[in-house]
Each structure stands twice: as structure tokens, then as C-alpha cells.
Design an enzyme around this catalytic site. Sequence first.
Site, PDB file in Angstrom:
ATOM      1  N   GLY A 199      -4.804  -3.219  -1.022  1.00  0.00           N
ATOM      2  CA  GLY A 199      -6.012  -3.280  -1.837  1.00  0.00           C
ATOM      3  C   GLY A 199      -7.244  -2.943  -1.035  1.00  0.00           C
ATOM      4  O   GLY A 199      -7.253  -3.033   0.195  1.00  0.00           O
ATOM      5  N   LYS A 236      -0.650   2.701   9.138  1.00  0.00           N
ATOM      6  CA  LYS A 236       0.620   2.176   9.660  1.00  0.00           C
ATOM      7  C   LYS A 236       1.570   3.285  10.096  1.00  0.00           C
ATOM      8  O   LYS A 236       2.262   3.161  11.097  1.00  0.00           O
ATOM      9  CB  LYS A 236       1.289   1.273   8.622  1.00  0.00           C
ATOM     10  CG  LYS A 236       1.526   1.943   7.276  1.00  0.00           C
ATOM     11  CD  LYS A 236       1.370   0.993   6.111  1.00  0.00           C
ATOM     12  CE  LYS A 236      -0.087   0.720   5.863  1.00  0.00           C
ATOM     13  NZ  LYS A 236      -0.429   0.177   4.550  1.00  0.00           N
ATOM     14  N   ILE A 289      -4.024  -9.973   5.845  1.00  0.00           N
ATOM     15  CA  ILE A 289      -3.510 -11.109   6.621  1.00  0.00           C
ATOM     16  C   ILE A 289      -3.707 -10.809   8.105  1.00  0.00           C
ATOM     17  O   ILE A 289      -3.241  -9.779   8.579  1.00  0.00           O
ATOM     18  CB  ILE A 289      -2.001 -11.336   6.362  1.00  0.00           C
ATOM     19  CG1 ILE A 289      -1.708 -11.455   4.867  1.00  0.00           C
ATOM     20  CG2 ILE A 289      -1.512 -12.574   7.119  1.00  0.00           C
ATOM     21  CD1 ILE A 289      -0.210 -11.482   4.537  1.00  0.00           C
ATOM     22  N   ARG A 330     -14.311  14.246   3.014  1.00  0.00           N
ATOM     23  CA  ARG A 330     -14.122  15.617   2.564  1.00  0.00           C
ATOM     24  C   ARG A 330     -14.377  15.774   1.068  1.00  0.00           C
ATOM     25  O   ARG A 330     -14.565  16.859   0.573  1.00  0.00           O
ATOM     26  CB  ARG A 330     -12.715  16.093   2.927  1.00  0.00           C
ATOM     27  CG  ARG A 330     -12.583  16.364   4.429  1.00  0.00           C
ATOM     28  CD  ARG A 330     -11.223  16.870   4.824  1.00  0.00           C
ATOM     29  NE  ARG A 330     -10.255  15.777   4.795  1.00  0.00           N
ATOM     30  CZ  ARG A 330      -9.113  15.778   5.491  1.00  0.00           C
ATOM     31  NH1 ARG A 330      -8.804  16.816   6.245  1.00  0.00           N
ATOM     32  NH2 ARG A 330      -8.292  14.768   5.422  1.00  0.00           N
ATOM     33  N   THR A 350      -9.844   4.391  -1.113  1.00  0.00           N
ATOM     34  CA  THR A 350      -9.756   2.972  -1.487  1.00  0.00           C
ATOM     35  C   THR A 350     -10.191   2.067  -0.342  1.00  0.00           C
ATOM     36  O   THR A 350     -11.069   1.219  -0.501  1.00  0.00           O
ATOM     37  CB  THR A 350      -8.302   2.648  -1.877  1.00  0.00           C
ATOM     38  OG1 THR A 350      -7.908   3.564  -2.899  1.00  0.00           O
ATOM     39  CG2 THR A 350      -8.172   1.232  -2.388  1.00  0.00           C
ATOM     40  N   VAL A 351      -9.579   2.228   0.827  1.00  0.00           N
ATOM     41  CA  VAL A 351      -9.881   1.328   1.945  1.00  0.00           C
ATOM     42  C   VAL A 351     -11.225   1.681   2.584  1.00  0.00           C
ATOM     43  O   VAL A 351     -12.003   0.798   2.955  1.00  0.00           O
ATOM     44  CB  VAL A 351      -8.743   1.351   2.989  1.00  0.00           C
ATOM     45  CG1 VAL A 351      -9.085   0.462   4.176  1.00  0.00           C
ATOM     46  CG2 VAL A 351      -7.425   0.913   2.357  1.00  0.00           C
ATOM     47  N   GLY A 373      -0.762   0.795 -11.755  1.00  0.00           N
ATOM     48  CA  GLY A 373      -1.368   1.265 -10.510  1.00  0.00           C
ATOM     49  C   GLY A 373      -0.886   0.517  -9.278  1.00  0.00           C
ATOM     50  O   GLY A 373      -1.389   0.722  -8.182  1.00  0.00           O
ATOM     51  N   LYS A 391       5.526  -0.925   9.100  1.00  0.00           N
ATOM     52  CA  LYS A 391       4.879  -2.189   9.474  1.00  0.00           C
ATOM     53  C   LYS A 391       5.774  -3.007  10.410  1.00  0.00           C
ATOM     54  O   LYS A 391       5.310  -3.585  11.400  1.00  0.00           O
ATOM     55  CB  LYS A 391       4.546  -2.992   8.220  1.00  0.00           C
ATOM     56  CG  LYS A 391       3.516  -2.294   7.317  1.00  0.00           C
ATOM     57  CD  LYS A 391       3.463  -2.964   5.944  1.00  0.00           C
ATOM     58  CE  LYS A 391       2.512  -2.241   5.002  1.00  0.00           C
ATOM     59  NZ  LYS A 391       2.687  -2.676   3.597  1.00  0.00           N
ATOM     60  N   ASP A 398       7.547   2.207   3.921  1.00  0.00           N
ATOM     61  CA  ASP A 398       6.273   1.546   4.211  1.00  0.00           C
ATOM     62  C   ASP A 398       6.509   0.259   5.004  1.00  0.00           C
ATOM     63  O   ASP A 398       5.854   0.008   6.024  1.00  0.00           O
ATOM     64  CB  ASP A 398       5.561   1.253   2.884  1.00  0.00           C
ATOM     65  CG  ASP A 398       4.307   0.423   3.069  1.00  0.00           C
ATOM     66  OD1 ASP A 398       3.310   0.977   3.545  1.00  0.00           O
ATOM     67  OD2 ASP A 398       4.336  -0.777   2.729  1.00  0.00           O
TER      68      ASP A 398
END
Lengths: 435, 435
Positions: free
Chosen positions: B300, B103, B134, B45, B13-14, B185, B203, B199
Site C-alpha cells: 500500500g 525487493k 512493518i 517520467r 503508488t509508493v 485492486g 522478500k 514476490d
Amino acid sequence: MKPVNVGIVGLGTVGSGTFNVLYRNAEDIARRAGREILVTHVGARRDHPNADTSGVRVSRDIFAVVDDPEVDILVELIGGTSTARELVLKAIANGKHVVTANKALIAEHGNEIFAAAQKEGVNVAFEAAVAGGIPIIKAIREGLAANRIDWVAGIINGTGNYILTEMGDKGRAFDEVLKEAQALGYAEADPTFDVEGIDAAHKLTIIASIAFGIPLQFSKIYTEGISHITRADVAYAEELGYKIKHLGMTRQTATGVELRVHPTLIPERRLIANVNGVMNAVMVQSDAVGPTLYYGPGAGSEPTASAVVADVVDVARALTTDPNNRVPHLAFRADSLSDTPILPIADVVTGFYLRMEVKDQPGVLAKIAAALSDADINIEAIIQKDQLDANSPVPLIMIVRQVLESKMNDALDKIRALDVLAEDIVRIRLETLGP
Amino acid sequence: MKPVNVGIVGLGTVGSGTFNVLYRNAEDIARRAGREILVTHVGARRDHPNADTSGVRVSRDIFAVVDDPEVDILVELIGGTSTARELVLKAIANGKHVVTANKALIAEHGNEIFAAAQKEGVNVAFEAAVAGGIPIIKAIREGLAANRIDWVAGIINGTGNYILTEMGDKGRAFDEVLKEAQALGYAEADPTFDVEGIDAAHKLTIIASIAFGIPLQFSKIYTEGISHITRADVAYAEELGYKIKHLGMTRQTATGVELRVHPTLIPERRLIANVNGVMNAVMVQSDAVGPTLYYGPGAGSEPTASAVVADVVDVARALTTDPNNRVPHLAFRADSLSDTPILPIADVVTGFYLRMEVKDQPGVLAKIAAALSDADINIEAIIQKDQLDANSPVPLIMIVRQVLESKMNDALDKIRALDVLAEDIVRIRLETLGP
């Protein structure tokens, strides 16, 4: 590493704040900057009761600081544009880096100043010139460097936002709140700069340049103040789900850059609509990250000093950096600025809030609706209020979206010609601030 | 100037977002960075349907990117902590600069990684690891460099904030919203990382280090999830003027640093209380500027890519900078980090929301009030609701302020011993987030 020597010129509100923050937090600042930041010379034409300069060289002739070979970074905090321009250009010619909080200076003379700095290989930093303590210049120039920026909207004058907040929260009148703000020291004796949007226009001019890579063009900004905003309009707007804010708005379109400061309705569900009192906020919409917002105090002694000192640290870090590797003054390399034109206000597309006080006659609404419809203007929302008494006019409030300003003006002229209005039309622009 | 060669490892995704933003906005990025940023080698991969890598060297062996002498900056986007750690340490040993969005890697292995980077004179950048798009790392490390930071409070997990927003706005239950978030999702099949606060803890660990100049100490963070929050508590909190948010909070006190993630009542008039849905926000209170807030998408593909690419530009600018002049990894010079201890949760002072379902007996309120009063705990607000029916318990809701956690625990034990409770006490911490 060798300490960095700072000369501060001007010890008023921001100057004394800067002096005091550099002293109070000297140890933490040195732990961050990797070297000491020393104030070695201060230029102050007057007494400065808010800063204890004992042990520091103080000159009444402020140009003595600019000519002091020991000073690495000149911090200009005298304000105004005439002497400040001369002072900054002299400092640059002397090979000094400059940090300034002077929005008028940068907005009106920034192109000249940055060209001189570029030639001498020195840095001119101006974080404190926009939105006080909010690191918005850094966020746009560096934090959003990956993005194509679509638009930036800002509440960038605390006095104006305080007045509009009080009008909204407490149903007070503009003049009454302004008088109180003056008594409290939030507003100047001459409030023109704040309430007519000139202060915000200086800041927005700078924001537009760093967002879109265009030269500073203060003379082309459209500015409208808030002194004509009434309690009634604030209340009707809230009834329709909007807040009225004095918004600075700059947007890149296919044909040019919009650059405008005016009262604006924004949906109350947007975070920026909830920025109240003297606080500032800047919202940026861009292609990769989407919407981001930056909030904080836009003025005041130590909030502004926070931005000044952050710039001093940044400049200190980059002292030995090849100038080509520094962050460009206007975010984009000086030789790659774009000549995208600034759009005249007539060519801008926005929504509108319209309030018409109409005569109590049959068919008035139908005639007005037809005039708008003939111009392809769709009414999104409408409120018609009862008359206060049999002889008073009927308030008719409408929201329209996405209309070209010149087209709106033509339609309003046609409505005026209908002879159904008891007073002239009130119109306030509207932005949804969506993606 | 010579182009900078970037190697991207991981095209999920990133990774695909980063690849695509670097290509789409290449021209604007080069105008800002002063040189081209080229992706010259990609390690993936698996197949990567969201990025068109034709014309770019692609290796299935991701370590081939780390060993490619042409690569100046390695972008690590594979996630996880085991292979990622090995990859990043290898890149550093090979003299490459690193940009990562990871992170967990930084929170758990950052001290080791930064020490290695320091030794080799390379830069490790991690803006994307906290609050996605951000630019909060930049704001704290650089924009607020003048300040002594008092505390930082963040809504730094979008999934959790989406669930709490839906519970508040629509009166829905936790489980129902979680299931929907999984279907949409927004939430992972295993939601533990998000809803149990792990998570957010990663951070917040990073935020605390850069705010206070302390080493990363993930093992010492206190973490409490939101799965026990009920619709009733969300509604009672709103009745009292508060929103419940899953807040990460870190504060410097006279005795140590608070480091905690837990559900928290915050006054609805604070701007951060109005941060809804999947959006993130971080509020920083510091001595010179006062309160500032930074808002945007915390996750995202392209929002996170925005932060990754901003880091790439920053690292590119500082390639030839003396490492001592770069922004230190943890904001403060590595040799000046502080050994301020992390406070155990028992030593933390906060406000509390208490909900007791009490038996319908005479004198119950008096007994509870006496137990609190005996412990010097003042009740700031109280709601007692009617019974639903004659046999049901009576809900008693209280707000208390500024109580030491261990003292609160003792008082609650005494209340439990009174034999007046029909169910165990619900308690949720409360922060006013004032200056």
C-alpha cells in the site's frame, strides 16, 4: 575496531542472562557490531550462581564499576529506584553511556536522567524496560518515525495476562490462578506490582513519551487492577465476542493524552486479543502505516537480556556519533518535547461493559434503558439471563460505545438511585482497537 | 543542523505516498530526526496525479536526480530491476546514499549494489522491500542483534493471504476469490508474482541474508504457489486444527540454510495463524529472546512510505557516521558473511498433510500405513471420511511430522505403485512453529 568495554552491575535474573548471552553469542555479536563487546567488570553485591565470572573482574562494591575508567558502557540491572538512580547519574557524570532494563527508574526519574545525559553527551538506552525482549522502543522511536501516532495499546504484564488467559480458557477464578502463578514463579509473593497495574503503568508511561514526544509523567497515569474481574464477567464478555485483557492504553486526542492501565474488553477478532499466557504484545495505530503489532516474551532472563544486548550494540555503534545525530532518548529532540496535558480519567471516552444484577420486578429494564437514553448513551448489545432461582437477581449485561467517563459515572449514579439493583454495578471499559 | 536533501525517483503508488508523508508530517519528522528532511528534486517520467509537486524541481529525465549535486539521499521507487539497478549504481558512484522499496532489485542485485556502496562508503537502506510498513529489517538487524536466529517464518504476500483467508472463512474457491481480488485492486491482472510466490521469494531471500549473515541467493530459493489449494484441503486442515498459509520459511540447520516459499499448514493456536486478509506478519525464533512476531500492512501507498521515510531518517542520522559504525547492509559485516549452503528442497525436513482419494477396497488403509511405516514415517493424525456415494473414492487425510522431503517422495511413490489411488496424492507441507 577497538573492542567496547562493558560493565554490568547486578547479576540477578536479567544480569546473569545478559552476561551469558554476551559470552555465548560473542562471535555473532561481533560480526554484527563490527567490533568485540567485552564484559570487563562486573558489580555484584551477592553471589551469582547463574553466571560464571571467572576471568572477569568482579567488585562487591558496585560503584567501583561506575568509577572504572576502562568501562565504556555501564549496564544497570540492579532494579529499584534509589541506588539505581544514584548509580546511573554517577555513571553519566563519569562520561559513561548507560543501558538499563529498569522501567521504574526510567518512568519515575527518566526526565532527570535524560537531562543529565544530554548535558554530558552520553546515551541512556532502555529497550529492555518495556515489554522485555520485544524491540518496541526501537520500533516506535525509529521504525515508525514517519508517522503521527494515534494510539498505542499494550498487553505489557505477563503475570496479569497469564491469569486472565487461564480464567478465560479454563473458567478458573482469579485467586486460584494467582496462587498457582506464585507457586510456578510467574508471580511475585507480593503480586501488587503486577496485578494492580503498577508495572504496566511504568511501561506505558515510557511508551506514551516516545509515541507522542511528551515528558515522562508517571504520577498522572490512571491505574486499575484486575483482581476484581470475575469468571462470570470473562464468560459474558466471550459470549459477546470479546476478551478481557489488562490493557495499557495511551491515545493522543484533540485535548490531551490519555494514559491509563485497566481491564479492557477487546474484540476477539483483533490479533492482540489472541495474545495469551505470559506473552506480551504492543499494538500501535498511526497515520501512515496504520496498525502494526509487536509480540514476544515480556520478561525472563534471556528475553530481557536480548533487549539489553541490542542496546549495548546500538550504543557501541553510536559511540563516536555527534550526540545530535543519535536517536533522541524520548524519540523527539529534548528541546522539542510537547506540553500536551495528560487527561484525567473523567475526560476519557471509551466503551463500557456493564453488568447489573437487578431485582426481579416489572419494568426494571425499561427504567435502566431510560436512564442511559436520557444521558444519550446508546446500548450496542444486551444479554438478559434467566434467574438461577426465583429469589436470585437477574443478570443484565450491556455493551455501550464511546461514552465520556464522567457522563457514564453520572448515568450509573442515576441507575443506582432507581433502587432496582441487587448488587453494585460491574463496569469494565471497552476498546474496539479499530483504525 | 543543516537540512537533508532528498531526491525521489518514481511517483507511483509508493512514490506519491512517500512524498505526501514527508510533507504532511514534516514537523514531527524534523522533531525526531533533529533536522529538516526536504524533498528537493523529483524524477517522474509520467504525470503524477497523487502528489502535488508544485514548488519542487521535477525532472522527466530521472537520471537528472541522480546527477543533482544538491541531493544527499536518493529514494528509488520506480520498481523493476534493469533501470533501477543502473540508477542505484549511478547514485552510489555519485556518492549518494540510497533508500529503496525494491525487493526484486535487492534480492537479485543486492550483492553487487552493497559491494559498490561499501566501496563508496555510502548507505543503501531497504526496509520497505520486505513486509511493507512493518519495521522487520530493523527488528532483525538491530533489535535481535544479541541472538542466534533459528528460523524466520513469514506471511509476506498480502494478496495470497487474502485469498487463503477468504477460502478458509467463507469456503470460497481459489479462482473465485482471485477474480474478486483483481476487481478490488488487491491482485494484479497478472497474479503470477503474488500467487506463485515470487514476490514472497524476493522478500524471504532478503530476510534469510540478514537473519543468518549469508549473501543474497535468490536463484536457490524453492518456490511453490497456492493455486492448487482447494476448499476441501482448507476445510480438512481446519478440522485437524490447522490453517493453510502461504508461508516463507528460512531455517538454519546443521547442514545449511532452508529457503522456501510454499503453502503450509500451521497450528491454529499460533498467533501467526490468525493473521488474516491482506495483513503480513513475520515470526522470528531465536536463542535468547525466543519467539517474537511483527505484524502490519505489507503493501500500500502510505504503509510502504512509512518504511521508506524511516529509512531516510536513519540514513540522515548516519550521514556523518564512520561507515564501519553503521548497521551493515546484511546485518553482519560484509567481510564476515558466511558461505553456509542453501539446502535443496529434497534435504529439508518438515511435516506433511496428505490427502489421498482411495479406492473403496478392503485393506487399502493397511497397505498405505505399511508403506509409510516401512519408511519410518509415523502418522500423527488421520481422518477417513464417508464416501459421498458408493462409486466415489474415499478421502483419507493424514498428518505426518518431521520427515525428510526425499524420503517422503519415495514413500509416496511406493503408495502410488500400490494401485489404490483414485486420484494423485495431495500433499502440503506442515510446520508447527514451536520453539
